[in-house]
Design an enzyme around this catalytic site. Sequence first.
Site, PDB file in Angstrom:
ATOM      1  N   CYS A 162      -0.465   4.144   2.511  1.00 18.48           N
ATOM      2  CA  CYS A 162      -0.454   3.966   3.970  1.00 18.48           C
ATOM      3  C   CYS A 162      -0.187   2.506   4.291  1.00 18.48           C
ATOM      4  O   CYS A 162       0.931   2.048   4.130  1.00 18.48           O
ATOM      5  CB  CYS A 162      -1.739   4.477   4.593  1.00 18.48           C
ATOM      6  SG  CYS A 162      -3.246   4.011   3.719  1.00 18.48           S
ATOM      7  N   SER A 163      -1.196   1.756   4.720  1.00 16.16           N
ATOM      8  CA  SER A 163      -0.921   0.365   5.075  1.00 16.16           C
ATOM      9  C   SER A 163      -2.149  -0.509   4.877  1.00 16.16           C
ATOM     10  O   SER A 163      -2.395  -1.427   5.651  1.00 16.16           O
ATOM     11  CB  SER A 163      -0.451   0.281   6.528  1.00 16.16           C
ATOM     12  OG  SER A 163      -1.442   0.834   7.373  1.00 16.16           O
ATOM     13  N   CYS A 164      -2.950  -0.240   3.847  1.00 15.74           N
ATOM     14  CA  CYS A 164      -4.137  -1.048   3.583  1.00 15.74           C
ATOM     15  C   CYS A 164      -3.719  -2.497   3.354  1.00 15.74           C
ATOM     16  O   CYS A 164      -2.724  -2.764   2.679  1.00 15.74           O
ATOM     17  CB  CYS A 164      -4.889  -0.509   2.372  1.00 15.74           C
ATOM     18  SG  CYS A 164      -5.428   1.196   2.629  1.00 15.74           S
TER      19      CYS A 164
ATOM     20  N   CYS B  17       0.899  -1.160   0.000  1.00 15.92           N
ATOM     21  CA  CYS B  17       0.000   0.000   0.000  1.00 15.92           C
ATOM     22  C   CYS B  17       0.930   1.200   0.000  1.00 15.92           C
ATOM     23  O   CYS B  17       1.563   1.494   1.014  1.00 15.92           O
ATOM     24  CB  CYS B  17      -0.909   0.024   1.222  1.00 15.92           C
ATOM     25  SG  CYS B  17      -1.833   1.586   1.308  1.00 15.92           S
TER      26      CYS B  17
HETATM   27 FE    FE Z   1      -3.345   2.073   2.927  1.00 20.47          FE
END
Ligand code: FE
Length: 191
Positions: free
Chosen positions: A101-103, A98
């Site tokens: 961000c950190s999906c 991602c």
């Molecule tokens: Fe994300």
Amino acid sequence: MSEVSTPALRAEALEDLLVEQGVFAPEQLDAIIEMFNERVGPMNGARVVARAWTEPDFKARLLNDATEAIAEYQFEGGQVDKLVVVENTDEVHNVVVCTLCSCYPWAMLGLPPKWYKDPAYRSRIVREPRRVLEEFGLQVADSKKIRVWDSSAEVRYMVLPQMPERLLTADETARAAAVGRDAMIGVALVQ
Ligand code: FE
């Protein structure tokens, strides 16, 4: 601050405060922790992978519409509105990131590893995937194409790794046990 400010103590203080303020009841928090400890984690993704290896129909459905294919499992953990499963083959290796961000597909893989949220991984895997994968200990043959899939709040990706030959004779439970989290992110193979 002194050693009293450890993360565990801070978490406990925060929990006390939130319970005191009536934001949630202690049982609700216990239920969430139990869910992530016992029912949400890479074992969910691994079950799906092992089934896809043995059931061609399920695999076809999974690659066509993973959200629909996994609906019957009713996995908990959220964060998987739309799941897309991408298949590793002799020609293509897939890896997931991602960049924003950190999906991450929590319901399939549990909580993301720390490095997944690292800005270095998020930018470099796009620019120099072969090199970054090498740093993970994964040599992708030059003849193979590497595809990088950028997850978002709307779409979460998971890799369907290739089954190693040694698992040909194993049963589905043993196969699932061999499928690690990193193989489903695409930074490792199933050993
Ligand atoms: Fe994300």
